[in-house]
Write an enzyme that holds these catalytic residues in place. Structure first.
Site, PDB file in Angstrom:
ATOM      1  N   LYS A 128      -1.506   7.626   0.452  1.00 13.99           N
ATOM      2  CA  LYS A 128      -1.956   6.307  -0.279  1.00 13.99           C
ATOM      3  C   LYS A 128      -1.690   6.640  -1.969  1.00 13.99           C
ATOM      4  O   LYS A 128      -2.203   7.666  -2.288  1.00 13.99           O
ATOM      5  CB  LYS A 128      -3.095   5.974  -0.078  1.00 13.99           C
ATOM      6  N   ASP A 138     -17.660  -1.939   2.391  1.00 14.70           N
ATOM      7  CA  ASP A 138     -16.527  -2.764   2.483  1.00 14.70           C
ATOM      8  C   ASP A 138     -15.924  -2.957   3.584  1.00 14.70           C
ATOM      9  O   ASP A 138     -14.823  -2.719   3.961  1.00 14.70           O
ATOM     10  CB  ASP A 138     -15.394  -2.355   1.305  1.00 14.70           C
ATOM     11  N   ASN A 153     -10.357  -2.976   6.821  1.00  8.78           N
ATOM     12  CA  ASN A 153     -10.693  -1.738   6.715  1.00  8.78           C
ATOM     13  C   ASN A 153     -10.907  -0.963   8.075  1.00  8.78           C
ATOM     14  O   ASN A 153     -11.573   0.228   7.912  1.00  8.78           O
ATOM     15  CB  ASN A 153     -11.775  -1.540   5.816  1.00  8.78           C
ATOM     16  N   GLY A 205      -2.524  -2.580  -1.046  1.00 14.18           N
ATOM     17  CA  GLY A 205      -3.926  -3.234  -1.123  1.00 14.18           C
ATOM     18  C   GLY A 205      -3.829  -3.496  -2.616  1.00 14.18           C
ATOM     19  O   GLY A 205      -2.924  -3.280  -3.291  1.00 14.18           O
ATOM     20  N   VAL A 254       0.721   2.147   0.760  1.00 16.71           N
ATOM     21  CA  VAL A 254       0.474   3.505   1.576  1.00 16.71           C
ATOM     22  C   VAL A 254       1.853   3.436   2.180  1.00 16.71           C
ATOM     23  O   VAL A 254       2.531   2.589   2.576  1.00 16.71           O
ATOM     24  CB  VAL A 254      -0.726   3.032   2.673  1.00 16.71           C
ATOM     25  N   ASP A 270     -10.493   3.135   4.246  1.00 14.34           N
ATOM     26  CA  ASP A 270     -10.573   2.360   2.778  1.00 14.34           C
ATOM     27  C   ASP A 270     -12.128   2.833   1.980  1.00 14.34           C
ATOM     28  O   ASP A 270     -12.946   1.995   2.142  1.00 14.34           O
ATOM     29  CB  ASP A 270     -10.221   1.118   2.681  1.00 14.34           C
TER      30      ASP A 270
HETATM   31  N1  LIG Z   1      -4.532   5.550   7.307  1.00 14.75           N
HETATM   32  C1  LIG Z   1      -3.703   4.596   7.585  1.00 14.75           C
HETATM   33  N2  LIG Z   1      -2.966   4.425   8.625  1.00 14.75           N
HETATM   34  C2  LIG Z   1      -1.955   3.360   8.725  1.00 14.75           C
HETATM   35  N3  LIG Z   1      -2.013   2.392   7.779  1.00 14.75           N
HETATM   36  C3  LIG Z   1      -2.833   2.398   6.735  1.00 14.75           C
HETATM   37  C4  LIG Z   1      -3.776   3.569   6.499  1.00 14.75           C
HETATM   38  N4  LIG Z   1      -4.143   3.359   5.420  1.00 14.75           N
HETATM   39  C5  LIG Z   1      -3.722   2.386   4.841  1.00 14.75           C
HETATM   40  N5  LIG Z   1      -3.016   1.639   5.663  1.00 14.75           N
HETATM   41  C6  LIG Z   1      -2.076   0.504   5.535  1.00 14.75           C
HETATM   42  O1  LIG Z   1      -2.130   0.099   4.221  1.00 14.75           O
HETATM   43  C7  LIG Z   1      -2.659  -1.110   3.833  1.00 14.75           C
HETATM   44  C8  LIG Z   1      -3.449  -0.699   2.216  1.00 14.75           C
HETATM   45  O2  LIG Z   1      -4.297   0.266   2.600  1.00 14.75           O
HETATM   46  P1  LIG Z   1      -5.762   0.166   1.819  1.00 14.75           P
HETATM   47  O3  LIG Z   1      -6.327  -0.884   2.607  1.00 14.75           O
HETATM   48  O4  LIG Z   1      -6.318   1.470   2.115  1.00 14.75           O
HETATM   49  O5  LIG Z   1      -5.464   0.036   0.409  1.00 14.75           O
HETATM   50  P2  LIG Z   1      -6.328  -0.480  -0.747  1.00 14.75           P
HETATM   51  O6  LIG Z   1      -5.383  -0.762  -2.034  1.00 14.75           O
HETATM   52  O7  LIG Z   1      -7.639   0.280  -0.986  1.00 14.75           O
HETATM   53  O8  LIG Z   1      -6.784  -1.948  -0.150  1.00 14.75           O
HETATM   54  P3  LIG Z   1      -7.932  -2.967  -0.703  1.00 14.75           P
HETATM   55  O9  LIG Z   1      -7.145  -3.890  -0.979  1.00 14.75           O
HETATM   56  O10 LIG Z   1      -8.662  -3.273   0.781  1.00 14.75           O
HETATM   57  O11 LIG Z   1      -8.655  -2.201  -1.648  1.00 14.75           O
HETATM   58  C9  LIG Z   1      -3.609  -1.411   4.965  1.00 14.75           C
HETATM   59  O12 LIG Z   1      -3.909  -2.603   5.253  1.00 14.75           O
HETATM   60  C10 LIG Z   1      -2.746  -0.589   6.210  1.00 14.75           C
HETATM   61  O13 LIG Z   1      -2.106  -1.635   6.548  1.00 14.75           O
END
Ligand SMILES: Nc1ncnc2c1ncn2[C@@H]1O[C@H](COP(=O)(O)OP(=O)(O)OP(=O)(O)O)[C@@H](O)[C@H]1O
Length: 569
Positions: free
Chosen positions: A241, A339, A344, A221, A226, A381
């Site tokens: 993450k 969000d 999410n 993301g 992750v 998230d």
């Molecule tokens: N608990 C989880 N189980 C499985 N896949 C996950 C999990 N958490 C995240 N992912 C995968 O990782 C990707 C990125 O995670 P996440 O959305 O939490 O990151 P982010 O950097 O906070 O995103 P954003 O750009 O929305 O802020 C998700 O789209 C999903 O595909």
């Protein structure tokens, strides 16, 4: 005189056993002389409290610039003069051996973060000696070297006191007291200290590769990447993450901490992605979460679009209900997600053989069988989570944001989540990609959604209500979870339906028993003497909720003994 010699010999033996290296000895003697030189800096109250000149409880004010408060505290504890320090331990008349004392001392010294390890065992002894005398006082006087979670009730109270100091920075972003640097903490009382007391760079722990075997990258993301990881110790799979950039000391540090604080304050709920732990490693924030084995709702929507698959109405309703349940829990903690969007919402499928899939299927309507087995939707998230009472809003994805948030009206943050949930389900129902701006974007903010006819008009009306321009008119999570459009049958699992059926059968049976008893009494005496409530129920074996239907039919049979005594239904 003999006793003096004996004590001197004892002292030498102990010093040898403790491997007192020359350099440290010199070091410590230097510390001793420094202490002499700075005797005017030695706080007299501590000396008085020790009641001796042994260095026990002696404290030195470290005057090095801008050292974190807890570092200063530890430093002063470790700088007692050595010779008098050894005597202060009273090793000669104590039943404790030096070894026991050493063990005790290390146990006492472990919890403080970012404190350099004692350079040798002897110094640990001194630490212990001074810690002993100041321990009680420190526990009372010194706030622990730990952050205060702003999303817990205590944290919220503290933030409310600090809000008067919140201010806008020159570039317009909201600066809160949480962002104040740790080193700005002065000798204030606990309440006056900023809740963020540990900077991430002070807590680097090399856990990732030691504790986890990295299996694969599952997503990326804006904030982090992750990985699916296997925990070497418990053998289960987790989603770990890691922030893309080092966040320690950067403006993103607070957002990273925000996610951790929100997870920790929320605890466990079947419709919120479960959190296990978090730590900082080389400036990166790392969060260990439950691994959701079927990706995100965004991925599902994209796949469905590609394959021209339509989600059926019970699935839509089930998803809406499950996320409403998760949101209801978040809102009950006085927090808002801010969000909510398909990306999410995480999906877990039960029949996939993976010990990391944690389901709490006892609450009945949180699963819906599809072709692949039970499906649970979870909110994840939590980087944008904020308190609804003292909001610090970092706007989420503009496609799902209601207009009042863009206008900085934060009076109804929970209803902003409802708006985003309505659009999330609309997208899942085949509404297509949502606009980022333009006429369509504005039409949606006026409460209008195009209807594609793939689901009932009742559900469509509910979705439109969820995006009503007036947030107060949008249904709350409480209303949603009991909404007639989402029940009784449409969104419930087979388990839940059969449980409800059993409950209804039980009620039915009790009523018919009362009726039969009333008829029986009517035959014996005039009915006017009894109200129906007073009619004693017949004595019958209890019906178990989970009994198979055949058994229940037997119990309802006619060959039952009836009694006029009070039954215990
Ligand atoms: N608990 C989880 N189980 C499985 N896949 C996950 C999990 N958490 C995240 N992912 C995968 O990782 C990707 C990125 O995670 P996440 O959305 O939490 O990151 P982010 O950097 O906070 O995103 P954003 O750009 O929305 O802020 C998700 O789209 C999903 O595909």
């Amino acid at each position: 005189m003999d006793r003096d010699i004996e004590m001197e010999e004892n002292h030498c033996r102990i010093a040898q056993r403790l491997e007192f290296p020359l350099s440290d000895e010199e070091d410590l003697h230097e510390a001793s002389s420094t202490t002499d030189r700075t005797s005017s800096n030695i706080s007299s109250d501590r000396l008085d409290s020790s009641g001796s000149d042994e260095g026990l409880g002696m404290t030195i004010r470290i005057t090095s610039p801008r050292k974190p408060r807890f570092l200063r505290t530890r430093a002063r504890e470790s700088m007692s003069p050595p010779y008098s320090g050894v005597r202060a331990l009273r090793l000669f008349d104590s039943p404790a051996t030096p070894k026991t004392l050493l063990e005790n001392s290390s146990a006492m010294m472990t919890p403080v973060l970012a404190t350099p390890a004692p350079r040798n065992r002897m110094r640990t002894l001194f630490n212990m000696s001074s810690a002993k005398s100041t321990d009680k006082k420190d526990n009372l006087d010194t706030p622990p070297a730990a952050n205060v979670n702003p999303f817990t009730p205590t944290g919220m109270l503290l933030t409310s006191k600090k809000r008067t100091r919140s201010k806008r920075s020159l570039n317009g972003s909201l600066v809160n007291s949480f962002d104040e640097e740790v080193h700005e903490a002065t000798d204030e009382s606990d309440e006056e200290l900023p809740p963020k007391r540990i900077a991430l760079h002070q807590t680097s722990v090399p856990r990732y590769h030691k504790e986890f075997h990295e299996i694969c990258l599952i997503g990326k993301g804006e904030f982090g990447s992750v990985h699916k990881c296997l925990n070497r110790l418990d053998g289960c799979t987790y989603a770990v993450k890691k922030s893309l950039m080092p966040v320690a000391g950067s403006p993103n540090e607070r957002s990273a901490l925000n996610e951790v604080w929100a997870h920790a304050a929320l605890g466990q709920h079947p419709h919120v992605v479960r959190y296990y732990s978090a730590w900082a490693e080389n400036g990166h924030m790392i969060i260990q979460n439950e691994f959701c084995n079927s990706g995100t709702l965004e991925e599902l929507i994209r796949t469905n679009q590609q394959n021209n698959v339509t989600v059926n109405e019970p699935q839509l309703k089930s998803t809406l209900l499950q996320i409403a349940e998760g949101l209801h829990y978040i809102h009950s903690k006085q927090l808002a997600h801010m969000d909510i969007k398909p990306g999410n919402i995480f999906i877990c499928r039960e029949n996939i053989d993976d010990c990391s899939v944690h389901h709490d299927s006892d609450d009945g309507f949180d699963e819906l069988d599809d072709d692949y087995g039970s499906v649970t939707y979870k909110i994840g998230d939590l980087g944008h989570v904020t308190s609804v009472v003292q909001p610090i809003v970092e706007e989420g994805d503009c496609r799902y944001l209601p207009v009042e948030i863009l206008q900085e009206n934060y009076d109804n943050l929970a209803k902003a989540d409802i708006f985003s949930l309505g659009l999330t389900i609309y997208e899942m129902a085949g509404g297509g990609q949502l606009p980022k701006n333009g006429d369509e974007w504005h039409a949606i903010r006026q409460g209008r959604l195009p209807y594609n006819g793939r689901y009932s008009i009742e559900l469509h009306n509910l979705l439109e209500l969820m995006i009503h321009p007036d947030p107060t008119l949008r249904p709350s999570t409480q209303v949603l979870t009991q909404h007639p459009v989402l029940g009784p049958n449409g969104a419930k699992s087979k388990d839940q339906l059969s449980r409800e059926l059993n409950a209804e059968r039980l009620k039915n049976r009790q009523l018919s028993e009362k009726l039969q008893a009333a008829r029986h009494i009517q035959n014996l005496m005039p009915l006017s003497r009894f109200s129906l409530e007073e009619v004693p129920a017949p004595k019958m074996p209890k019906l178990q909720m989970n009994e198979p239907c055949a058994a229940r039919r037997l119990l309802l049979g006619r060959k039952m003994n009836r009694s006029l005594s009070n039954a215990d239904f």
